[in-house]
Write an enzyme that holds these catalytic residues in place. Sequence first.
Site, PDB file in Angstrom:
ATOM      1  CD  GLU A   1       0.670   0.355  -1.099  1.00 49.81           C
ATOM      2  OE1 GLU A   1      -0.554   0.382  -0.953  1.00 49.81           O
ATOM      3  OE2 GLU A   1       1.057   0.026  -2.490  1.00 49.81           O
TER       4      GLU A   1
ATOM      5  CG  ASP B   1       4.297   4.045   0.795  1.00 53.20           C
ATOM      6  OD1 ASP B   1       3.842   3.864  -0.096  1.00 53.20           O
ATOM      7  OD2 ASP B   1       4.215   4.327   2.016  1.00 53.20           O
TER       8      ASP B   1
ATOM      9  CD  GLU C   1       5.160  -3.285  -5.114  1.00 54.03           C
ATOM     10  OE1 GLU C   1       4.063  -2.778  -5.919  1.00 54.03           O
ATOM     11  OE2 GLU C   1       4.905  -3.650  -3.902  1.00 54.03           O
TER      12      GLU C   1
END
Length: 366
Positions: free
Chosen positions: A163, A206, A269
């Site tokens: 990120e 990200d 994720e």
Amino acid sequence: MIYKKQNFPEIKVIQVVLILFLCTACKNSNQKTIEAAGLKNVSEFPIGTAVNINRLINDDRLMALQVSNFNSITATNDMKMQSILPAENQFNWKKADTILSFANKHNQRVFGHNLIWHSSTPKWVEEKGAKDSLWLDTFMKEYIHKYVGRYKGKVAGWDVVNEAFESSGDAYRKTFWYNNLGKEYIANAFRYAHEADPDAVLFYNDFNIERDTTKLHALLKMVDEFKAKGVPISGIGFQMNIRMDIPDEIIAYSLKKAAETGLQIHLSEVDIIFNTHNDERLGGIENYSVLTDEMKQAQGEKYKNLIKMYKEIVPKKQQFGITLWDFTDRDTWIIGFFNMKDWPSIYDDKLQPKPAYFGFLEGLKD
Ligand code: 9MR
């Protein structure tokens, strides 16, 4: 004895009930058989999940589902800097070691999440680093060398930097790391990780890059710069925390552009929510407070399409795998983090498989 059926209407009722019962039993047992096959067994690439290791090993039902479905494991929090080095010189390897031995026992790949992330940088590092950027660069180098070196050959890949771009748009996030070391901290983190384990697959990871094309292109520009300078990046991680109304076409476009880099692509994720949020903690916007059957089916389709897009768009040799972030609605981070109801996972809060599970499975098989 011979009897006329029409004289015994209750027999008809019993027959119908029996047939219905058998059909349901048969359907359930089909579903059970399919489920027993496990996601990993019908996949050509690793299927992973993020877990809290203590919760996992203390919950037999959860563990049975985890072991039968997944062949890759990531720590939700236990391998972040805040857990590994909460205070100066106090390395805490216990949970990471437990994950490694669990993975070893159950033939699972370990994925390392993460090395550098502003949200899990311990306070003591921020305090010291803000006063002395030379110290900070040396600290980063030594931390990565020690950590990646310790698990060399055992952790297959790492989210090296997590990120580093703003939630939306093309700007680098003005984090503690950026403010003190400049954007070069990203490239350096990759260099240090590669020095410690040249065989590990090294990811930049990200969120929102599957839907925000400006952010995606900023990331792709960084990848081009890295390649030109020989920075050892080997993968792009799409967190892929998506929402039911994110168009599949945009996701497909983003996967295609990322795959064109030739790097490994990890859906790292995955979960799929119905409600929305502003990307901030407690920033949930709850449009749906009840989950209907129709919503469950639609979510199953969305999971199926996502898996199919990954298989169709990302070339086989770049398919690092798909990882779910928690895999039950009971344990999902979404509810606590955004403070809203939702049902993002493939298992429900009673640990029963949802249509999302069967959609995922179908996507893998198709
Ligand atoms: O699931 C994690 C949650 O338990 C933590 O409170 C949170 C903050 O450390 O991090 C969550 O995991 C995040 C991951 O590390 C990076 N991408 C977003 C994930 C969800 O916030």
